[in-house]
Scaffold this motif. Structure first.
Motif, PDB file in Angstrom:
ATOM      1  N   ASP A  81      10.164  -2.675   8.818  1.00  0.00           N
ATOM      2  CA  ASP A  81       9.038  -3.319   8.960  1.00  0.00           C
ATOM      3  C   ASP A  81       8.725  -4.311   7.535  1.00  0.00           C
ATOM      4  N   ASN A 131       6.655  -6.911   7.642  1.00  0.00           N
ATOM      5  CA  ASN A 131       5.207  -7.623   7.926  1.00  0.00           C
ATOM      6  C   ASN A 131       4.713  -7.784   6.583  1.00  0.00           C
ATOM      7  N   ARG A 148       7.158  -4.859   1.082  1.00  0.00           N
ATOM      8  CA  ARG A 148       7.770  -4.066   2.318  1.00  0.00           C
ATOM      9  C   ARG A 148       9.120  -4.464   2.411  1.00  0.00           C
ATOM     10  N   HIS A 175       9.315  -7.407  12.756  1.00  0.00           N
ATOM     11  CA  HIS A 175       8.004  -8.270  13.361  1.00  0.00           C
ATOM     12  C   HIS A 175       7.370  -9.035  12.343  1.00  0.00           C
ATOM     13  N   ARG A 189       1.028 -10.985  14.611  1.00  0.00           N
ATOM     14  CA  ARG A 189       1.110 -10.666  16.059  1.00  0.00           C
ATOM     15  C   ARG A 189       0.695 -12.131  16.769  1.00  0.00           C
ATOM     16  N   ARG A 217       8.462 -10.086  18.095  1.00  0.00           N
ATOM     17  CA  ARG A 217       7.412 -10.134  18.621  1.00  0.00           C
ATOM     18  C   ARG A 217       7.141 -11.604  19.621  1.00  0.00           C
ATOM     19  N   GLY A 274       5.970   1.401   8.722  1.00  0.00           N
ATOM     20  CA  GLY A 274       4.427   0.690   8.926  1.00  0.00           C
ATOM     21  C   GLY A 274       4.391   0.568  10.341  1.00  0.00           C
ATOM     22  N   ALA A 275       5.272   0.496  11.129  1.00  0.00           N
ATOM     23  CA  ALA A 275       4.978   0.639  12.493  1.00  0.00           C
ATOM     24  C   ALA A 275       5.427   1.833  13.369  1.00  0.00           C
ATOM     25  N   HIS A 316       3.713   4.092  14.450  1.00  0.00           N
ATOM     26  CA  HIS A 316       2.542   4.457  15.349  1.00  0.00           C
ATOM     27  C   HIS A 316       2.631   3.666  16.280  1.00  0.00           C
ATOM     28  N   ARG A 317       3.611   2.735  16.470  1.00  0.00           N
ATOM     29  CA  ARG A 317       3.746   1.690  17.763  1.00  0.00           C
ATOM     30  C   ARG A 317       4.890   2.389  18.670  1.00  0.00           C
ATOM     31  N   LYS A 346      -8.021  -5.834  12.034  1.00  0.00           N
ATOM     32  CA  LYS A 346      -7.668  -4.914  13.164  1.00  0.00           C
ATOM     33  C   LYS A 346      -8.468  -3.975  13.240  1.00  0.00           C
ATOM     34  N   ASP A 384      -8.252  -1.486  16.747  1.00  0.00           N
ATOM     35  CA  ASP A 384      -7.459  -0.370  16.395  1.00  0.00           C
ATOM     36  C   ASP A 384      -8.051   0.567  15.315  1.00  0.00           C
ATOM     37  N   GLY A 411      -1.998   1.571   9.356  1.00  0.00           N
ATOM     38  CA  GLY A 411      -2.250   2.253  10.567  1.00  0.00           C
ATOM     39  C   GLY A 411      -1.450   3.454  10.772  1.00  0.00           C
TER      40      GLY A 411
HETATM   41  C1  3PG Z   1       1.006  -3.174   9.915  1.00  0.00           C
HETATM   42  O1  3PG Z   1       1.060  -4.123   9.067  1.00  0.00           O
HETATM   43  O2  3PG Z   1       0.190  -2.033   9.945  1.00  0.00           O
HETATM   44  C2  3PG Z   1       2.421  -3.074  10.537  1.00  0.00           C
HETATM   45  O3  3PG Z   1       3.209  -3.877  10.402  1.00  0.00           O
HETATM   46  C3  3PG Z   1       2.233  -2.871  12.047  1.00  0.00           C
HETATM   47  O4  3PG Z   1       1.609  -3.750  12.496  1.00  0.00           O
HETATM   48  P1  3PG Z   1       0.800  -4.115  13.779  1.00  0.00           P
HETATM   49  O5  3PG Z   1      -0.465  -3.498  13.778  1.00  0.00           O
HETATM   50  O6  3PG Z   1       0.351  -5.528  14.197  1.00  0.00           O
HETATM   51  O7  3PG Z   1       1.296  -3.311  15.086  1.00  0.00           O
END
Ligand code: 3PG
Length: 409
Positions: free
Chosen positions: A24, A26, A41, A62, A65, A118, A154-155, A157-158, A204, A207, A378
């Motif tokens: 991750d 991001n 990160r 990724h 989004r 993505r 960080g991801a 939960h996906r 976000k 979510d 998240g």
């Molecule tokens: C985050 O920044 O929380 C993670 O990289 C997950 O990203 P997402 O919420 O777009 O899936």
């Protein structure tokens, strides 16, 4: 030491092998220049990448989004990795011929960074591992690798093709970051202590309101202090400000009813700002909610800061995720910084999670005063609800399959 029910790098023989690593990376970006403003990160991925310095590594990750302003290529991230001493090259492809050739040509010690995963529409589907394993991403790539390593805490939960799909078709293990986060968070939350305070801000919203609901259902939270767009949502839901303020909230329509339900169900727990900071003539103006005059809520005001700080001071546990306001804009980081200072001074267990809040904590020198800065926002709130993270569940299944295979041979 916490027992882990999944494989780690200690359990796989990766030297000289072809390894696909999902990380991750991001990052927070400057909204105007799109330059990375916080590389924590990327740095958090280094232990795993350095440990695999004798393997042939393809990196999948990724950024943002689709449709969001931070949805960009991973070219810049690769440049940063090179500056950090890694032998990384970027390929502007994910699973096409260009990517496959780059993967096949890898030599020991080299890393090829694939394009933002993505950008492949199939990655956006969220479904159980066996289902997402059917996507072209997994089917086109998996046979080019010996192992899959998931270090994208960080991801975690996906449940998407890149995060869990490969675990069904390749021997799979957690990277060092996933391992470390799970160990620290399991230890930090083993004993239930009170008052337990959640500080929840940022965007976000769609979510976060769902996760907040699950976290409140556990009975663990004594106070939920809201800021950022989460505060805007709940201020509208409580009729404290009119609905016209909902414009910056993506998914407002889907989130507002649940926000109203939560306010009715947990009136003593959910705490909302009583004042705000707005922008007027290019500067910060602090005012009562009734004096915002249609200007967006850019930060919590001084009265709210006081109220939140008083509660945080007495906390046994604080978990914070998401800034209190539009902290990237000059003058509107005050709420976030003051709340972080209060968390750093708190004597209880203090966990700050998520890219933005973690970055501010590091930039303001609070790192050593906090119990843990988690790379997951998240992911960490989901962990705190007690629900097993999707990636962990998938890695556990993979570990069972690997053990069964070993037993058969
Ligand atoms: C985050 O920044 O929380 C993670 O990289 C997950 O990203 P997402 O919420 O777009 O899936």
């Amino acid at each position: 030491m916490v027992e882990l029910p999944f494989k780690t790098l200690d359990d796989i023989d990766y030297e000289g092998k072809r390894v696909l690593i999902r990380v991750d990376m991001n990052c927070s970006l400057d909204p105007d220049t799109k330059r990375i403003t916080d590389d924590s990160r990327i740095i958090a991925s280094l232990p795993t990448l350095k440990e695999l310095s004798k393997s042939k590594v393809a990196l999948m990750a990724h950024q943002g989004r689709p449709g969001s302003s931070d949805f960009i290529s991973l070219k810049q991230h690769t440049e940063r990795m090179k500056e950090l001493g890694l032998k990384a090259t970027f390929v502007d492809d994910i699973f096409g011929e260009k990517a496959k050739t780059a993967i096949k040509n890898l030599k020991d010690g080299e890393i090829v960074v694939l394009e933002n995963v993505r950008m492949f529409e199939g990655e956006l589907k969220k479904a159980p591992p066996h289902e997402v394993a059917e996507t072209a991403l997994v089917q086109e790539l998996y046979h080019l690798f010996d192992f899959f390593v998931n270090d994208a805490y960080g991801a975690a939960h996906r449940s998407q093709a890149s995060t869990v799909g490969f675990t069904t078709v390749l021997p799979s293990a957690a990277g060092r970051l996933v391992e470390k986060e799970i160990r620290i968070l399991t230890e930090a939350t083993a004993e239930e202590k009170h008052p337990w305070i959640l500080v929840l801000g940022g965007a976000k919203v769609e979510d976060k309101v769902k996760t907040l609901s699950r976290l409140l259902e556990t009975g663990r939270v004594d106070y939920a202090l809201l800021g950022g767009l989460m505060a805007t949502l709940f201020l509208i839901a409580s009729d404290s400000i009119p609905e016209e303020y909902s414009k910056p909230i993506k998914g407002f329509e889907n989130a507002v009813d649940l926000a109203k339900t939560l306010l009715n169900k947990y009136p003593e727990i959910i705490r909302l700002p009583s004042d705000a900071a707005i922008e007027r003539d290019g500067g910060r103006v602090e005012c009562a909610l009734s004096e915002m005059n249609g200007n967006p809520f850019f930060d919590i005001g001084p009265e709210t800061i006081e109220m939140y700080m008083d509660l945080i001071e007495k906390a046994a546990v604080v978990f914070a995720n998401g800034p209190m306001g539009f902290f990237e804009r000059k003058g509107f980081d005050i709420g976030t910084i003051k709340i972080l200072n209060a968390i750093a001074e708190c004597k209880g267990t203090t966990i700050v999670g998520g890219g933005h809040m973690g970055a501010v904590a590091i930039q303001t020198g609070q790192e050593d005063k906090l119990s843990h800065i988690s790379t997951g926002g998240g992911a960490t709130i989901n962990f705190l609800t007690g629900k097993k993270l999707e990636v962990i569940r998938a890695l556990e299944e993979a570990a069972k399959r690997m053990d069964d295979l070993d037993a058969d041979t």
